[in-house]
Write a protein that holds these residues in place. Structure first.
Motif, PDB file in Angstrom:
ATOM      1  N   MET A  30       0.829  -1.201   0.000  1.00 44.76           N
ATOM      2  CA  MET A  30       0.000   0.000   0.000  1.00 44.76           C
ATOM      3  C   MET A  30       0.869   1.259   0.000  1.00 44.76           C
ATOM      4  O   MET A  30       1.708   1.453   0.880  1.00 44.76           O
ATOM      5  CB  MET A  30      -0.920   0.000   1.224  1.00 44.76           C
ATOM      6  CG  MET A  30      -1.970   1.087   1.199  1.00 44.76           C
ATOM      7  SD  MET A  30      -3.118   0.917  -0.196  1.00 44.76           S
ATOM      8  CE  MET A  30      -3.886  -0.659   0.184  1.00 44.76           C
ATOM      9  N   GLU A  31       0.671   2.113  -1.006  1.00 41.70           N
ATOM     10  CA  GLU A  31       1.375   3.384  -1.111  1.00 41.70           C
ATOM     11  C   GLU A  31       0.365   4.519  -1.042  1.00 41.70           C
ATOM     12  O   GLU A  31      -0.831   4.320  -1.269  1.00 41.70           O
ATOM     13  CB  GLU A  31       2.168   3.441  -2.419  1.00 41.70           C
ATOM     14  CG  GLU A  31       3.208   2.333  -2.549  1.00 41.70           C
ATOM     15  CD  GLU A  31       3.876   2.322  -3.914  1.00 41.70           C
ATOM     16  OE1 GLU A  31       3.508   3.171  -4.758  1.00 41.70           O
ATOM     17  OE2 GLU A  31       4.747   1.468  -4.135  1.00 41.70           O
ATOM     18  N   LYS A  32       0.852   5.721  -0.767  1.00 34.34           N
ATOM     19  CA  LYS A  32      -0.063   6.835  -0.515  1.00 34.34           C
ATOM     20  C   LYS A  32      -0.944   7.167  -1.713  1.00 34.34           C
ATOM     21  O   LYS A  32      -2.107   7.555  -1.541  1.00 34.34           O
ATOM     22  CB  LYS A  32       0.707   8.073  -0.061  1.00 34.34           C
ATOM     23  CG  LYS A  32       1.771   8.566  -1.021  1.00 34.34           C
ATOM     24  CD  LYS A  32       2.628   9.646  -0.363  1.00 34.34           C
ATOM     25  CE  LYS A  32       3.803  10.036  -1.240  1.00 34.34           C
ATOM     26  NZ  LYS A  32       4.731  10.946  -0.533  1.00 34.34           N
ATOM     27  N   GLN A  33      -0.418   7.002  -2.949  1.00 34.72           N
ATOM     28  CA  GLN A  33      -1.245   7.351  -4.101  1.00 34.72           C
ATOM     29  C   GLN A  33      -2.350   6.333  -4.348  1.00 34.72           C
ATOM     30  O   GLN A  33      -3.254   6.568  -5.140  1.00 34.72           O
ATOM     31  CB  GLN A  33      -0.398   7.514  -5.369  1.00 34.72           C
ATOM     32  CG  GLN A  33       0.063   6.226  -6.012  1.00 34.72           C
ATOM     33  CD  GLN A  33       1.412   5.788  -5.501  1.00 34.72           C
ATOM     34  OE1 GLN A  33       1.882   6.316  -4.495  1.00 34.72           O
ATOM     35  NE2 GLN A  33       2.041   4.850  -6.180  1.00 34.72           N
ATOM     36  N   MET A  34      -2.283   5.184  -3.653  1.00 29.24           N
ATOM     37  CA  MET A  34      -3.336   4.180  -3.786  1.00 29.24           C
ATOM     38  C   MET A  34      -4.557   4.519  -2.937  1.00 29.24           C
ATOM     39  O   MET A  34      -5.656   4.043  -3.205  1.00 29.24           O
ATOM     40  CB  MET A  34      -2.794   2.806  -3.400  1.00 29.24           C
ATOM     41  CG  MET A  34      -1.659   2.325  -4.288  1.00 29.24           C
ATOM     42  SD  MET A  34      -0.901   0.823  -3.635  1.00 29.24           S
ATOM     43  CE  MET A  34       0.354   0.509  -4.889  1.00 29.24           C
ATOM     44  N   LYS A  35      -4.354   5.331  -1.924  1.00 34.25           N
ATOM     45  CA  LYS A  35      -5.453   5.733  -1.058  1.00 34.25           C
ATOM     46  C   LYS A  35      -6.217   6.895  -1.704  1.00 34.25           C
ATOM     47  O   LYS A  35      -5.676   7.596  -2.557  1.00 34.25           O
ATOM     48  CB  LYS A  35      -4.909   6.163   0.306  1.00 34.25           C
ATOM     49  CG  LYS A  35      -4.116   5.076   1.026  1.00 34.25           C
ATOM     50  CD  LYS A  35      -3.515   5.604   2.317  1.00 34.25           C
ATOM     51  CE  LYS A  35      -2.673   4.542   3.009  1.00 34.25           C
ATOM     52  NZ  LYS A  35      -2.073   5.058   4.271  1.00 34.25           N
ATOM     53  N   PRO A  36      -7.455   7.123  -1.302  1.00 29.54           N
ATOM     54  CA  PRO A  36      -8.160   8.302  -1.828  1.00 29.54           C
ATOM     55  C   PRO A  36      -7.522   9.587  -1.315  1.00 29.54           C
ATOM     56  O   PRO A  36      -7.085   9.652  -0.160  1.00 29.54           O
ATOM     57  CB  PRO A  36      -9.582   8.125  -1.295  1.00 29.54           C
ATOM     58  CG  PRO A  36      -9.448   7.245  -0.102  1.00 29.54           C
ATOM     59  CD  PRO A  36      -8.297   6.331  -0.381  1.00 29.54           C
ATOM     60  N   TRP A  37      -7.442  10.586  -2.185  1.00 27.60           N
ATOM     61  CA  TRP A  37      -6.959  11.908  -1.811  1.00 27.60           C
ATOM     62  C   TRP A  37      -8.155  12.854  -1.752  1.00 27.60           C
ATOM     63  O   TRP A  37      -9.269  12.489  -2.148  1.00 27.60           O
ATOM     64  CB  TRP A  37      -5.929  12.418  -2.824  1.00 27.60           C
ATOM     65  CG  TRP A  37      -4.594  11.721  -2.765  1.00 27.60           C
ATOM     66  CD1 TRP A  37      -4.364  10.402  -2.503  1.00 27.60           C
ATOM     67  CD2 TRP A  37      -3.310  12.311  -2.988  1.00 27.60           C
ATOM     68  NE1 TRP A  37      -3.016  10.126  -2.553  1.00 27.60           N
ATOM     69  CE2 TRP A  37      -2.344  11.283  -2.847  1.00 27.60           C
ATOM     70  CE3 TRP A  37      -2.876  13.593  -3.299  1.00 27.60           C
ATOM     71  CZ2 TRP A  37      -0.977  11.510  -3.004  1.00 27.60           C
ATOM     72  CZ3 TRP A  37      -1.516  13.826  -3.462  1.00 27.60           C
ATOM     73  CH2 TRP A  37      -0.580  12.797  -3.309  1.00 27.60           C
ATOM     74  N   VAL A  38      -7.925  14.065  -1.257  1.00 29.66           N
ATOM     75  CA  VAL A  38      -9.022  15.025  -1.136  1.00 29.66           C
ATOM     76  C   VAL A  38      -8.610  16.371  -1.717  1.00 29.66           C
ATOM     77  O   VAL A  38      -7.452  16.783  -1.610  1.00 29.66           O
ATOM     78  CB  VAL A  38      -9.451  15.230   0.338  1.00 29.66           C
ATOM     79  CG1 VAL A  38     -10.042  13.959   0.912  1.00 29.66           C
ATOM     80  CG2 VAL A  38      -8.295  15.726   1.196  1.00 29.66           C
TER      81      VAL A  38
END
Length: 675
Positions: A30-38
């Motif tokens: 899991m990397e940060k760009q895989m999570k939803p951003w706002v």
């Protein structure tokens, strides 16, 4: 090569993954760009280190992967806290945000401006968005014009006369610009007959930045003027000290530059790129000629020039500027008066958007009448952004997500989930919530809010449960960001059919107007039919085809992109001669090309009869023979060209298999992973 299919069962909202090989599968790290951003609105840029730290920590704990800073107007009553955009104090807050985010494992994107569209105090009148103003006069034989040639529209003191063209009774055309005196008087009279005179002025739209933050107020930028773009970006250079600020990506919102249909260098650019002088066709440009075919051809050339200017004078220079700061660009090209595929392709992360709610056949799913817009979010619209990424080998396709999905605090996660899944199915793999407002801890509940948001804020009563939605999206995106797109078909988008219209001037290709410029087309009907019947595809522009190659019978659009098995040309009236010849050449090199119908004409006006003759000659060389089921074939070199109204029959003939799971109402997206 290991292939997998992400299958989203919309009716019961279950994600299922099947693999071609029964090997042990390791879930992606899991990397940060895989999570939803706002999208993170800074109201009045009234931020401070304490609240920034608190809010960023809250977002990180909830499973958010990053923030996209967009300064906007301020909250009433808190004016004393406002910070001017790009001021030293504002830059201190940006630096703190980046450092704090890095410590939390969050990413930071930044709008290259405040509100939207780009503009601000550095944009003076000469660099502001420009519009075309025309005036018509009639002069009788032997008489002079009885009024000065000056712009009549109010508040256009800065307008400059750029062309004055006279049309005689026998088809004569005269350029009279050099016969206009300093006071506007025309020192000319017709020797014989009555003449019509058309004046063209470069005026200003006077549009201001919408929802501007303090320090960001001012005129909207002339996106078609390279010098104006430089003036705009120089303010950032000064604030940044020409040093990287740790921004992952600079962002540009949807193109909402209203009425900006001109730039002072338009005539020169038009002549250079289209091969003739537009000054001689002012009558056609305003639609007064009476010959709708000529009017449509002139306007098609005009619209293509608009595209060239926007692409080469704004989008590409802006991206090059961002790269100098070791940052990427993320752009919403929709709404632009140009070829969306080329504009999306020119940036690092193409971004689409959803607006309003979609209909899903899910029993019990709430959809109130006030949440139904004039058109539903359309996956085919989103595929313009994903196609641009797939065909150029880019990893990420983002989306401004849930904009006006429902009214404030009425949005349930059960409404969000299928909207996100529909985006995944269209190729999006990097979701941005629209959005989250930075709110201080002392603001009375529900805190500071943005008007067009579903309020993905900590003050939302659903916030304690948002990690469930965030984790689901992150798991999906971790898979959808792995490997590369593996679509088999490449469908040509006939943009000249869109441009070849006698009505209007520039054509803004908006997500809100797809029922006008997209839905009625044979291209759209073919794409939706193929999708429904289980085929995977991307869209191609003329420019993309021009730079594509053929290797071992497969079409390569970029070194890092997956190859395509077939090029499909939908029914179209207009096709550029160079594009047609390139497609035939690719077939000769081993590609398979399927025409739904052969093109009927070439676009534009310059050397028209010559180009029409060349197209006719080229078409005459395609000697088709009948195969079966209405499919006809022309073999050329190492490849072949198929001709049929029923594209699926041609695909069956070529053994291009469809995903039969669509017969059960399921949908899918293809990705390929090496391993």
């Amino acid at each position: 090569m290991k292939r997998f299919f992400s299958v989203l069962v919309i009716a019961i909202s279950i994600a299922n993954y099947s693999f071609a090989q029964t090997t042990k599968t390791v879930w992606p790290v899991m990397e940060k760009q895989m999570k939803p951003w706002v999208r993170w609105w800074w109201m009045g840029s009234a931020v401070d280190e304490k609240n920034l730290s608190q809010n960023l920590t809250t977002y990180q704990k909830a499973g958010i992967g990053g923030v996209e800073i967009t300064p906007i107007y301020g909250a009433v009553g808190y004016e004393s806290r406002y910070i001017d955009f790009l001021s030293p104090k504002w830059m201190d807050m940006l630096k703190f945000t980046v450092n704090k985010s890095n410590s939390l494992g969050l990413g930071v994107d930044m709008n290259t401006g405040t509100g939207w569209p780009f503009g601000g105090p550095q944009i003076k009148t000469e660099s502001a968005a420009t519009k075309l103003i025309t005036q018509k006069y009639t002069v009788k034989e032997g008489e002079k014009l009885n009024e000065p040639v000056k712009v009549k529209e109010a508040k256009q003191e800065a307008a400059k006369l750029q062309a004055l063209t006279a049309y005689g009774p026998k088809g004569e055309i005269l350029n009279l610009l050099n016969q206009v005196e300093a006071n506007g008087n025309l020192n000319w009279s017709p020797a014989k007959g009555n003449w019509e005179i058309y004046a063209l002025f470069a005026g200003k739209t006077r549009q201001m930045v919408k929802r501007a933050a303090p320090g960001g107020e001012g005129f909207t930028l002339d996106h078609l003027d390279k010098n104006a773009v430089k003036v705009y970006l120089d303010r950032f250079n000064a604030a940044f000290g020409n040093k990287s600020q740790g921004i992952r990506s600079f962002f540009n919102d949807s193109y909402e530059v209203y009425g900006a249909n001109w730039t002072p260098t338009f005539f020169d650019e038009f002549k250079k790129n289209r091969g003739y002088d537009l000054r001689n066709y002012l009558r056609e440009l305003v639609g007064d000629n009476g010959n709708k075919e000529i009017i449509a051809r002139v306007k098609s050339d005009y619209r293509q020039t608009m595209n060239d200017l926007l692409l080469n004078n704004f989008t590409k220079p802006w991206t090059s500027w961002a790269h100098q700061y070791k940052s990427l660009t993320k752009n919403q090209s929709h709404g632009s008066p140009g070829n969306l595929l080329d504009l999306y392709s020119a940036v690092d992360i193409p971004e689409t958007e959803t607006f309003g709610s979609s209909y899903f056949p899910i029993p019990g799913l709430r959809r109130n009448k006030e949440d139904v817009r004039n058109v539903n979010p359309d996956p085919m619209m989103s595929k313009f952004a994903s196609s641009a990424a797939h065909t150029t080998g880019k990893k990420l396709v983002s989306s401004e997500t849930f904009t006006w999905l429902t009214e404030h605090f009425k949005t349930s996660f059960s409404q969000c989930k299928p909207e996100a899944e529909q985006l995944f199915l269209s190729g999006v793999n990097h979701i941005f919530y629209h959005g989250t407002t930075n709110s201080p801890s002392d603001a009375v509940w529900p805190g500071w809010l943005f008007y067009a948001s579903v309020q993905m804020n900590p003050t939302n009563s659903l916030w304690p449960h948002i990690d469930g939605l965030n984790n689901y999206i992150a798991r999906c995106q971790s898979v959808l960001q792995a490997g590369k797109a593996d679509n088999e078909l490449l469908i040509y988008w006939p943009v000249y059919d869109v441009w070849n219209q006698a009505k209007g001037l520039d054509i803004a290709l908006k997500v809100h107007d797809v029922d006008d410029w997209l839905h009625p087309t044979a291209f759209y009907k073919l794409a939706t039919s193929l999708s429904k019947n289980g085929y995977s595809f991307d869209f191609a522009s003329d420019h993309l085809l021009a730079q594509s190659t053929v290797e071992n019978g497969l079409v390569k659009t970029a070194a890092s992109a997956s190859p395509y098995k077939v090029i499909i040309i939908p029914q179209c009236e207009m096709m550029d001669l160079n594009t047609f010849n390139k497609v035939i050449s690719m077939a000769s090199c081993g590609a398979t090309v399927i025409f739904q119908e052969l093109p009927k004409d070439v676009p534009g006006l310059n050397d028209l009869s010559v180009r029409q003759s060349q197209l006719k000659t080229a078409l005459g060389k395609l000697l088709f023979t009948d195969l079966k089921d209405g499919v006809r074939q022309f073999k050329t070199g190492k490849g072949q060209i198929l001709l049929t109204n029923d594209i699926q029959k041609a695909l069956t003939y070529k053994s291009i298999k469809r995903e039969e799971l669509t017969d059960a109402g399921l949908q899918f997206i293809r990705r390929a992973i090496n391993g």
